[in-house]
Design a protein around this motif. Sequence first.
Motif, short mmCIF file in Angstrom:
data_model
loop_
_atom_site.label_atom_id
_atom_site.label_comp_id
_atom_site.label_asym_id
_atom_site.label_seq_id
_atom_site.Cartn_x
_atom_site.Cartn_y
_atom_site.Cartn_z
N ASP A 105 1.05 0.69 -3.03
CA ASP A 105 -0.31 0.78 -2.51
C ASP A 105 -0.31 0.73 -0.99
O ASP A 105 -1.13 1.38 -0.33
CB ASP A 105 -1.16 -0.36 -3.07
CG ASP A 105 -1.37 -0.25 -4.57
OD1 ASP A 105 -1.31 0.87 -5.10
OD2 ASP A 105 -1.58 -1.30 -5.22
N ALA A 106 0.62 -0.04 -0.42
CA ALA A 106 0.73 -0.09 1.04
C ALA A 106 1.14 1.27 1.60
O ALA A 106 0.71 1.66 2.68
CB ALA A 106 1.75 -1.16 1.45
N VAL A 107 2.00 1.99 0.87
CA VAL A 107 2.39 3.34 1.30
C VAL A 107 1.16 4.23 1.42
O VAL A 107 0.95 4.91 2.44
CB VAL A 107 3.40 3.95 0.31
CG1 VAL A 107 3.59 5.44 0.60
CG2 VAL A 107 4.74 3.24 0.39
N ALA A 108 0.32 4.24 0.39
CA ALA A 108 -0.88 5.08 0.40
C ALA A 108 -1.85 4.66 1.51
O ALA A 108 -2.42 5.51 2.21
CB ALA A 108 -1.56 5.02 -0.96
N ARG A 109 -2.02 3.36 1.69
CA ARG A 109 -2.94 2.87 2.72
C ARG A 109 -2.44 3.21 4.12
O ARG A 109 -3.22 3.73 4.95
CB ARG A 109 -3.12 1.35 2.58
CG ARG A 109 -3.96 0.73 3.69
CD ARG A 109 -4.07 -0.78 3.54
NE ARG A 109 -2.78 -1.44 3.48
CZ ARG A 109 -2.02 -1.69 4.54
NH1 ARG A 109 -2.40 -1.30 5.76
NH2 ARG A 109 -0.85 -2.32 4.41
N GLU A 110 -1.18 2.89 4.41
CA GLU A 110 -0.64 3.17 5.74
C GLU A 110 -0.62 4.67 6.02
O GLU A 110 -0.86 5.11 7.15
CB GLU A 110 0.77 2.59 5.87
CG GLU A 110 0.82 1.08 5.99
CD GLU A 110 0.35 0.60 7.35
OE1 GLU A 110 0.24 1.43 8.28
OE2 GLU A 110 0.10 -0.61 7.50
N LEU A 111 -0.31 5.46 5.01
CA LEU A 111 -0.30 6.91 5.17
C LEU A 111 -1.69 7.41 5.59
O LEU A 111 -1.83 8.23 6.50
CB LEU A 111 0.12 7.58 3.86
CG LEU A 111 0.18 9.10 3.85
CD1 LEU A 111 1.27 9.60 4.79
CD2 LEU A 111 0.41 9.62 2.44
#
Length: 216
Positions: A105-111
């Motif tokens: 989820d952090a990947v999607a948010r930071e992206l």
Amino acid sequence: MANRGRPAPSVREVAGWIVASVLLIALFAQRTQPCPYVWHGGAPSGEPRGSCWVGNDGYAMCTPSLAIDLVIESGDDAVVLVRRGDNGKYATMGGFVDVGEDPRDAVARELREETALELAAPPLLLGVFGDPRRDERRHTVSAVYVARTIGKPHPGSDARAVVKVPVAKLRGLDYAFDHAAIIEDYLVWRRRARGTFPRDAEPFRGGAPVSRDSCT
């Protein structure tokens, strides 16, 4: 008739009750302290200085910061990198994982925050990079993913620019932290989806090679 009730407590008994009451109040206050609270700890020697978040049980352990990095594939022959706003170096897109947040989820948010892109499919884990020397600010462990995205990239708050780099030109750029090692692992990953990765020929400051774990 004479009063045969219990005699008045002595000064020593009264003092004992007062001390016991104070100790009980202090113990109750400690157990009901809001959670989480900051414990100013760090390394046993006191250096480097820092603080740890602990719960009501009082147990504290200073551990490395958890981050994610993402190698963004643009088609079959290019990768999207960011130019950092602080030093202008190239880097894979990344950031820290929030408390209670899943790394994916952090990947999607930071992206979304740093490039305005969206994931086209769930990211694939490339490896875990945890060499204590990789970030001079603090010991940071990064779970590195690979994914393709949807949308038109725009730089976020931490990026000076978002650039599309052909795969053939990824080597030789001035990368931040150990992102040159991340790119090397990615180039090997492109040729074989699974396998052990070689150690880096160029180590940190002339020391041992970069340390990380990769999927096999």
